[in-house]
Write an enzyme that holds these catalytic residues in place. Structure first.
Site, PDB file in Angstrom:
ATOM      1  N   ASN A 137       0.652  -2.413   7.497  1.00 58.50           N
ATOM      2  CA  ASN A 137      -0.202  -2.274   8.691  1.00 58.50           C
ATOM      3  C   ASN A 137      -1.592  -2.892   8.537  1.00 58.50           C
ATOM      4  O   ASN A 137      -2.137  -3.424   9.494  1.00 58.50           O
ATOM      5  CB  ASN A 137      -0.268  -0.816   9.170  1.00 58.50           C
ATOM      6  CG  ASN A 137      -0.852   0.123   8.171  1.00 58.50           C
ATOM      7  OD1 ASN A 137      -0.920  -0.180   6.974  1.00 58.50           O
ATOM      8  ND2 ASN A 137      -1.285   1.279   8.619  1.00 58.50           N
ATOM      9  N   GLU A 234      -1.519   7.623  -0.599  1.00 62.04           N
ATOM     10  CA  GLU A 234      -2.184   7.583   0.711  1.00 62.04           C
ATOM     11  C   GLU A 234      -1.068   7.535   1.744  1.00 62.04           C
ATOM     12  O   GLU A 234      -0.464   6.488   1.945  1.00 62.04           O
ATOM     13  CB  GLU A 234      -3.060   6.330   0.837  1.00 62.04           C
ATOM     14  CG  GLU A 234      -4.168   6.219  -0.183  1.00 62.04           C
ATOM     15  CD  GLU A 234      -5.324   7.159   0.065  1.00 62.04           C
ATOM     16  OE1 GLU A 234      -5.265   7.932   1.043  1.00 62.04           O
ATOM     17  OE2 GLU A 234      -6.274   7.137  -0.726  1.00 62.04           O
ATOM     18  N   CYS A 268      -3.154   4.660   9.835  1.00 57.64           N
ATOM     19  CA  CYS A 268      -3.036   6.039   9.328  1.00 57.64           C
ATOM     20  C   CYS A 268      -4.216   6.880   9.790  1.00 57.64           C
ATOM     21  O   CYS A 268      -4.065   8.058  10.071  1.00 57.64           O
ATOM     22  CB  CYS A 268      -2.932   6.030   7.812  1.00 57.64           C
ATOM     23  SG  CYS A 268      -4.249   5.104   7.030  1.00 57.64           S
TER      24      CYS A 268
HETATM   25  P1  NAP Z   1       6.885   2.784   4.249  1.00 54.92           P
HETATM   26  O1  NAP Z   1       8.176   2.516   4.898  1.00 54.92           O
HETATM   27  O2  NAP Z   1       6.747   3.995   3.426  1.00 54.92           O
HETATM   28  O3  NAP Z   1       6.580   1.497   3.346  1.00 54.92           O
HETATM   29  C1  NAP Z   1       5.441   1.416   2.537  1.00 54.92           C
HETATM   30  C2  NAP Z   1       5.813   0.712   1.246  1.00 54.92           C
HETATM   31  O4  NAP Z   1       6.674   1.556   0.495  1.00 54.92           O
HETATM   32  C3  NAP Z   1       6.587  -0.580   1.457  1.00 54.92           C
HETATM   33  O5  NAP Z   1       6.211  -1.497   0.450  1.00 54.92           O
HETATM   34  C4  NAP Z   1       8.024  -0.149   1.287  1.00 54.92           C
HETATM   35  O6  NAP Z   1       8.860  -1.193   0.892  1.00 54.92           O
HETATM   36  C5  NAP Z   1       7.884   0.873   0.203  1.00 54.92           C
HETATM   37  N1  NAP Z   1       8.926   1.881   0.165  1.00 54.92           N
HETATM   38  C6  NAP Z   1       9.581   2.448   1.204  1.00 54.92           C
HETATM   39  N2  NAP Z   1      10.432   3.385   0.761  1.00 54.92           N
HETATM   40  C7  NAP Z   1      10.312   3.414  -0.583  1.00 54.92           C
HETATM   41  C8  NAP Z   1      10.937   4.164  -1.618  1.00 54.92           C
HETATM   42  N3  NAP Z   1      11.841   5.102  -1.351  1.00 54.92           N
HETATM   43  N4  NAP Z   1      10.576   3.925  -2.883  1.00 54.92           N
HETATM   44  C9  NAP Z   1       9.647   2.999  -3.173  1.00 54.92           C
HETATM   45  N5  NAP Z   1       9.024   2.246  -2.244  1.00 54.92           N
HETATM   46  C10 NAP Z   1       9.348   2.465  -0.964  1.00 54.92           C
HETATM   47  O7  NAP Z   1       5.698   2.845   5.255  1.00 54.92           O
HETATM   48  P2  NAP Z   1       5.346   1.802   6.388  1.00 54.92           P
HETATM   49  O8  NAP Z   1       6.241   2.039   7.530  1.00 54.92           O
HETATM   50  O9  NAP Z   1       5.290   0.413   5.841  1.00 54.92           O
HETATM   51  O10 NAP Z   1       3.824   2.240   6.731  1.00 54.92           O
HETATM   52  C11 NAP Z   1       3.566   3.217   7.656  1.00 54.92           C
HETATM   53  C12 NAP Z   1       3.147   4.502   7.008  1.00 54.92           C
HETATM   54  O11 NAP Z   1       2.102   4.283   6.089  1.00 54.92           O
HETATM   55  C13 NAP Z   1       2.590   5.458   8.033  1.00 54.92           C
HETATM   56  O12 NAP Z   1       3.051   6.756   7.790  1.00 54.92           O
HETATM   57  C14 NAP Z   1       1.090   5.382   7.797  1.00 54.92           C
HETATM   58  O13 NAP Z   1       0.370   6.491   8.221  1.00 54.92           O
HETATM   59  C15 NAP Z   1       1.045   5.202   6.328  1.00 54.92           C
HETATM   60  N6  NAP Z   1      -0.245   4.638   5.921  1.00 54.92           N
HETATM   61  C16 NAP Z   1      -1.117   5.429   5.260  1.00 54.92           C
HETATM   62  C17 NAP Z   1      -2.360   4.942   4.901  1.00 54.92           C
HETATM   63  C18 NAP Z   1      -3.362   5.782   4.165  1.00 54.92           C
HETATM   64  O14 NAP Z   1      -4.306   5.238   3.646  1.00 54.92           O
HETATM   65  N7  NAP Z   1      -3.190   7.091   4.094  1.00 54.92           N
HETATM   66  C19 NAP Z   1      -2.698   3.637   5.232  1.00 54.92           C
HETATM   67  C20 NAP Z   1      -1.784   2.870   5.922  1.00 54.92           C
HETATM   68  C21 NAP Z   1      -0.546   3.386   6.256  1.00 54.92           C
HETATM   69  P3  NAP Z   1       9.834  -1.959   1.955  1.00 54.92           P
HETATM   70  O15 NAP Z   1       8.927  -2.578   2.969  1.00 54.92           O
HETATM   71  O16 NAP Z   1      10.542  -2.950   1.114  1.00 54.92           O
HETATM   72  O17 NAP Z   1      10.723  -0.911   2.548  1.00 54.92           O
END
Ligand code: NAP
Length: 478
Positions: A137, A234, A268
């Site tokens: 994002n 995060e 987020c």
């Molecule tokens: P996501 O699906 O969890 O993906 C984030 C990263 O984790 C990607 O590189 C993904 O790889 C990897 N990943 C997914 N499942 C995994 C697993 N089981 N084991 C290891 N790695 C894994 O999240 P997203 O949809 O990209 O991002 C949205 C989320 O991020 C939202 O909930 C948002 O609130 C949160 N976020 C939080 C912050 C903060 O600072 N708190 C900042 C930004 C976003 P792949 O792409 O290869 O699946």
């Protein structure tokens, strides 16, 4: 998930990439290990010189990398340029401040004597290779806010970026190489999520940081826990935005639109739940709804666009489910509530969603508890601050919070009672290199940015000298 650039504005696949094989991953882990042995001994001045050079290069590349980000994940190109500028600023901030943030800490002379030492202090040393699992994002910012402090502390970085932003991921590796960081100091691993476990378990990887969803966080944290490695998480957020009667309602409503709609609603720290005192509810609801309805939805490469597409087809489907569930159970739609009606013909294959405001939310609705990752706001009416705080805390998340009030007593109570990693008054949550960033509850643990962020991946080493065996003139750094 395939590793590919798919333009969310029209659904067109532009480039696909083969994930790294085992031999290449092994080569890169070995390179990280070799790089760390040497890089950890460099001084702050040398690291700062390299980091400043990276910032200069990023400034020069701003137009091009902004376009790449927009084409990979759909954010308006104006926001993408601002993101690149913010990254350069954070690099410069850590280049300027890392040494003082990691300066030795000295206990009082009385405490030193009491410990039986002639001298004692705490010295911060790097941990090693840090694996960063990052989301799409803010494809530059999420990485830089880990990489700038980690590299300035003497660690080396391994980036597993989200599979839908491979070109931004590769750009980052090239950026640090061009800036002069030695080979192996910062590497991008083009791999899927399934490859994370063996990499994280590898003894050459010291720690991990993950920004992303709760399920991904749980998985990485449990592997790291099993392997006894430090992690920062995060995760998601569903930040409350409280508006009290003493607030400037006009500004509160205007800022609320930006707070909810920034990054196409996929942030987020976006405000997601708007909790408004009955005395100002009607005015706020009217202004906020008009502001959301008037946003320009369209091609994110166009300078005038406020809201581009969501980053993935699945992301839009998830959002649609949440809104549909709420509407089925009686929520009122003040604006939006579905896909935009008017779009240019070339954008019809894109994953757009209209800015939406919902009221009449009940705890039975999924949207009351779950994160809305898109331009959808829920609006609640409350009778007083106690009710507002209780509602604000009625969420599994605890990332940040926003409060509009001019009443000092209300402000004090919010600082005391809101369960979140931040409380932002009369404005909206935003990250800054000098302010720690992170959450509690299911929003994760640990902190990024500021001194807290750079120390997360350091070994706070106690250095204790008995009755002066090294002579009074001994200095470790001489
Ligand atoms: P996501 O699906 O969890 O993906 C984030 C990263 O984790 C990607 O590189 C993904 O790889 C990897 N990943 C997914 N499942 C995994 C697993 N089981 N084991 C290891 N790695 C894994 O999240 P997203 O949809 O990209 O991002 C949205 C989320 O991020 C939202 O909930 C948002 O609130 C949160 N976020 C939080 C912050 C903060 O600072 N708190 C900042 C930004 C976003 P792949 O792409 O290869 O699946």
């Amino acid at each position: 998930m395939p590793i590919a650039t798919v333009n969310p504005a029209n659904g067109e696949t532009l480039r696909t990439f083969d994930p790294l094989g085992e031999a290449e991953i092994e080569r890169r882990l070995a390179a990280a290990d070799t790089a760390f042995r040497q890089y950890r001994t460099t001084g702050f001045a040398e690291r700062a010189r390299l980091m400043e050079h990276a910032a200069e290069l990023l400034d020069e590349d701003r137009q091009d990398i902004a376009r790449t980000m927009t084409v990979e994940m759909g954010k308006p190109v104006t926001a993408a340029r601002a993101e690149a500028a913010k990254c350069a600023k954070a690099m410069r901030w850590y280049a300027a401040h890392a040494e003082e943030l990691l300066a030795d800490e000295h206990p009082s002379p009385d405490d030193v004597r009491d410990s039986g030492a002639s001298r004692a202090h705490v010295h911060y040393r790097p941990l090693g290779a840090v694996l960063a699992v990052m989301p799409w994002n803010f494809p530059l910012w999420q990485v830089v806010r880990f990489a700038a402090p980690a590299l300035m502390a003497g660690n080396v970085g391994l980036l597993k970026h989200a599979s839908n932003v491979p070109q931004t991921a590769m750009y980052l590796e090239g950026l640090f190489r061009r800036a002069g960081f030695p080979e192996g100091c910062f590497q991008t691993l083009l791999v899927g999520a399934a490859a994370v476990e063996p990499i994280l378990r590898d003894p050459r990887v010291a720690a991990a940081t993950l920004t992303g969803s709760e399920p991904a966080g749980r998985s990485v944290a449990s592997i790291a826990g099993d392997a006894v490695k430090r992690t920062v998480l995060e995760l998601g957020g569903s930040d409350p935005y409280l508006v009290m009667p003493s607030a400037d309602v006009v500004r509160a409503a205007r800022t609320a639109v930006t707070a909810r709609a920034q990054n196409n609603g996929q942030s987020c720290i976006a405000a997601k739940r708007f909790i408004v005192h009955a005395d100002v509810y009607e005015e706020f609801a009217e202004r906020f709804t008009v502001g959301m309805r008037d946003l320009t939805v369209g091609d994110p490469l166009r300078e005038s666009t406020d809201i581009g597409p969501l980053a993935s087809r699945q992301g839009r489907a998830d959002l649609e489910e949440l809104v549909d569930d709420a509407v089925r159970q009686g929520a009122d739609v003040l604006c939006g509530g579905g896909r935009p009606e008017r779009l240019d013909p070339e954008l019809r294959g894109g994953w757009f969603y209209a800015p939406t405001v919902l009221t009449g939310i009940t705890p039975a609705m999924r949207i009351h508890h779950e994160e809305t990752f898109g331009p959808v706001a829920t609006l609640y009416r409350v009778e007083g601050l106690d009710e507002a705080v209780e509602l604000a805390n009625d969420t599994p998340f605890g990332l940040s919070s926003n409060v509009w009030t001019r009443d000092p007593d209300e402000a004090r109570r919010c600082v005391r009672d809101l369960q979140a990693g931040g409380v932002f008054f009369n404005g909206m949550t935003a990250s800054h290199p000098a302010l720690p960033f992170g959450g509690i509850k299911h929003s994760g643990y640990g902190r990024e940015l500021a001194g807290h962020g750079i120390r997360e991946f350091c070994n706070a080493t106690t250095v204790w000298y008995g009755p002066d065996p090294l002579g009074t003139t001994f200095r470790e750094t001489a």
